[in-house]
Write a protein that holds these residues in place. Structure first.
Motif, short mmCIF file in Angstrom:
data_model
loop_
_atom_site.label_atom_id
_atom_site.label_comp_id
_atom_site.label_asym_id
_atom_site.label_seq_id
_atom_site.Cartn_x
_atom_site.Cartn_y
_atom_site.Cartn_z
N GLU A 207 53.26 44.78 36.17
CA GLU A 207 51.87 44.97 36.60
C GLU A 207 50.89 44.17 35.75
OE1 GLU A 207 52.82 48.13 33.56
OE2 GLU A 207 53.84 47.33 35.35
N VAL A 208 51.33 43.74 34.58
CA VAL A 208 50.43 43.00 33.68
C VAL A 208 50.04 41.64 34.29
CG1 VAL A 208 52.17 41.75 32.31
CG2 VAL A 208 50.02 42.47 31.24
N TYR A 209 50.89 41.08 35.15
CA TYR A 209 50.57 39.77 35.71
C TYR A 209 49.27 39.81 36.50
CZ TYR A 209 55.51 38.98 34.65
OH TYR A 209 56.73 38.89 34.03
N GLU A 210 49.10 40.85 37.31
CA GLU A 210 47.88 40.97 38.10
C GLU A 210 46.68 41.21 37.19
OE1 GLU A 210 45.22 40.66 40.88
OE2 GLU A 210 47.34 40.20 41.15
N GLN A 211 46.89 41.93 36.10
CA GLN A 211 45.79 42.18 35.16
C GLN A 211 45.32 40.88 34.52
OE1 GLN A 211 47.40 45.12 32.47
NE2 GLN A 211 47.89 46.53 34.15
N VAL A 212 46.25 40.02 34.14
CA VAL A 212 45.87 38.73 33.54
C VAL A 212 45.24 37.82 34.59
CG1 VAL A 212 46.67 36.71 32.25
CG2 VAL A 212 47.65 38.96 31.76
N HIS A 213 45.79 37.83 35.81
CA HIS A 213 45.16 37.08 36.90
C HIS A 213 43.70 37.48 37.05
CE1 HIS A 213 48.03 34.52 38.90
NE2 HIS A 213 48.91 35.49 39.13
N ARG A 214 43.44 38.78 37.03
CA ARG A 214 42.08 39.27 37.24
C ARG A 214 41.15 38.79 36.12
NH1 ARG A 214 42.94 44.41 36.66
NH2 ARG A 214 43.91 44.54 38.71
N TYR A 215 41.62 38.87 34.89
CA TYR A 215 40.81 38.40 33.76
C TYR A 215 40.50 36.91 33.91
CZ TYR A 215 39.26 37.92 28.87
OH TYR A 215 38.53 37.68 27.72
N LEU A 216 41.50 36.13 34.27
CA LEU A 216 41.29 34.69 34.42
C LEU A 216 40.28 34.39 35.53
CD1 LEU A 216 44.98 33.46 34.08
CD2 LEU A 216 43.12 32.98 32.47
N ASN A 217 40.36 35.13 36.63
CA ASN A 217 39.38 34.94 37.70
C ASN A 217 37.98 35.29 37.23
OD1 ASN A 217 41.14 34.03 39.71
ND2 ASN A 217 41.69 36.11 40.32
N ASP A 218 37.86 36.37 36.46
CA ASP A 218 36.55 36.74 35.93
C ASP A 218 36.05 35.70 34.94
OD1 ASP A 218 36.52 39.05 37.42
OD2 ASP A 218 37.20 40.36 35.80
N ALA A 219 36.94 35.18 34.13
CA ALA A 219 36.53 34.15 33.16
C ALA A 219 36.02 32.91 33.88
CB ALA A 219 37.70 33.79 32.26
N ARG A 220 36.72 32.51 34.93
CA ARG A 220 36.28 31.34 35.70
C ARG A 220 34.90 31.57 36.30
NH1 ARG A 220 40.79 29.42 39.26
NH2 ARG A 220 41.10 27.73 37.78
N GLU A 221 34.65 32.79 36.77
CA GLU A 221 33.34 33.13 37.35
C GLU A 221 32.25 33.09 36.30
OE1 GLU A 221 31.04 37.23 38.46
OE2 GLU A 221 33.20 37.15 38.86
N LEU A 222 32.55 33.57 35.08
CA LEU A 222 31.52 33.77 34.07
C LEU A 222 31.28 32.55 33.19
CD1 LEU A 222 32.57 37.37 32.98
CD2 LEU A 222 30.60 36.75 34.39
N LEU A 223 32.26 31.67 33.10
CA LEU A 223 32.11 30.49 32.26
C LEU A 223 31.04 29.56 32.83
CD1 LEU A 223 35.79 29.55 31.33
CD2 LEU A 223 33.92 29.85 29.70
N ASP A 224 30.15 29.11 31.93
CA ASP A 224 29.18 28.08 32.31
C ASP A 224 29.05 27.13 31.13
OD1 ASP A 224 27.65 29.56 30.52
OD2 ASP A 224 26.45 30.51 32.08
N ASP A 225 27.87 26.75 30.77
CA ASP A 225 27.70 25.82 29.65
C ASP A 225 27.21 26.50 28.39
OD1 ASP A 225 25.18 26.42 30.53
OD2 ASP A 225 24.51 24.34 30.78
N ASP A 226 27.32 27.81 28.31
CA ASP A 226 26.83 28.57 27.17
C ASP A 226 27.93 29.50 26.69
OD1 ASP A 226 25.63 30.41 25.43
OD2 ASP A 226 23.71 30.34 26.49
N GLY A 227 28.55 29.14 25.55
CA GLY A 227 29.67 29.91 25.03
C GLY A 227 29.31 31.32 24.65
N GLN A 228 28.15 31.53 24.04
CA GLN A 228 27.77 32.88 23.62
C GLN A 228 27.46 33.76 24.83
OE1 GLN A 228 28.02 34.30 20.54
NE2 GLN A 228 29.10 32.34 20.22
N ALA A 229 26.84 33.16 25.85
CA ALA A 229 26.58 33.93 27.07
C ALA A 229 27.89 34.34 27.73
CB ALA A 229 25.73 33.11 28.03
N TYR A 230 28.86 33.43 27.73
CA TYR A 230 30.17 33.77 28.30
C TYR A 230 30.81 34.90 27.52
CZ TYR A 230 35.18 33.82 28.81
OH TYR A 230 36.47 34.25 28.97
N LYS A 231 30.78 34.81 26.19
CA LYS A 231 31.41 35.86 25.37
C LYS A 231 30.79 37.22 25.68
CE LYS A 231 32.26 37.43 20.65
NZ LYS A 231 32.06 37.19 19.20
#
Length: 259
Positions: A207-231
């Motif tokens: 089940e961990v695979y889907e959990q990591v998939h979800r985090y990666l999808n969220d990271a892709r959504e939240l990443l922009d040009d501001d590292g602190q804002a992403y964190k």
């Protein structure tokens, strides 16, 4: 002991998963106990935590046969010299470790590259160790440029290490979310493995695979040009995850202009 150990009984094999405290993002050293020896996988960031894993292994009363380093990130090889055993790694992982050079700890201590350079080239394939088949596979892309996957098919154990994190913030510094998704899909397609050993966090299941998939999808959504804002955004979305400092480390690669 500052770290914690989870023991999994798999018949002829016992798994002892040493997990460091949250100050080094729950990095794991896997101790695979076969009938007459110990196979160690990954060596910790801080020598003190490597010493804990080694002391625990010595308490099992069997010799340390080898240390396997899965990939070229310091939290998995810095403590290699403490194991007092041959260090095995893929040839390309060895090259990457040597290219990184000496390792500087947060404490200011420098560990020379010669202390953790692997000395045995690991060749993908199946090796029977002490009567137990170990399957070694090379994986490219994802959390690191190259990683080693270790399977124990008779025990249903898949040692994914940093292809999988369990309730720990992901290191995205390799900047390859697409490759990581692809690697997870390949793992999820494997059958017969009910125990997944993560490179950060406790042992888990498929089940961990889907959990990591979800985090990666969220990271892709939240990443922009501001590292602190992403964190801030990713920590807010995953408040129970440990290791927010690992985001800072990754951001040095993702946002070099900010450093």
């Amino acid at each position: 002991m500052n770290g914690t150990v989870t023991v999994l009984d798999k018949g002829a094999v016992r798994i002892h998963s040493y997990m460091s405290p949250a100050d080094t993002f729950h990095t794991t050293t896997q101790l695979i106990e076969t009938p007459s020896r110990i196979i160690a996988i990954d060596a910790q960031l801080l020598p003190a935590y490597a010493d804990e894993a080694v002391a625990y292994a010595q308490g099992l009363g069997k010799p340390l046969d080898r240390l396997i380093v899965t990939h070229a990130h310091p939290d998995h090889y810095n403590g290699a010299a403490r194991f007092g055993a041959p260090v095995h790694a893929l040839a390309q992982v060895r090259e990457q470790i040597v290219a990184r050079g000496d390792s500087l700890l947060p404490t200011g201590l420098v560990i020379p590259v010669t202390d953790f350079t692997p000395d045995v080239a690991l060749v993908p394939g199946t090796e029977v160790i002490d009567g137990v088949p170990f399957v070694f596979e090379a994986v490219s892309g994802g959390e690191a440029a190259d990683e080693l996957l270790v399977k124990l098919p008779e025990q249903g154990v898949l040692v994914a290490q940093d292809l999988v994190y369990n309730d720990v913030h992901l290191y995205l510094g390799n900047n390859d979310i697409t490759g990581w998704h692809k690697a997870l899909d390949a793992l999820a397609a494997e059958s017969g493995y009910d125990t997944i050993l993560a490179g950060h966090g406790l042992p888990t299941g498929p089940e961990v695979y889907e959990q990591v998939h979800r985090y990666l999808n969220d990271a892709r959504e939240l990443l922009d040009d501001d590292g602190q804002a992403y964190k801030k955004a990713i920590v807010d979305r995953y408040p129970s995850h440990v290791g927010p400092f690992i985001i800072d480390i990754a951001n040095r690669s993702l946002f070099p202009a900010d450093n």
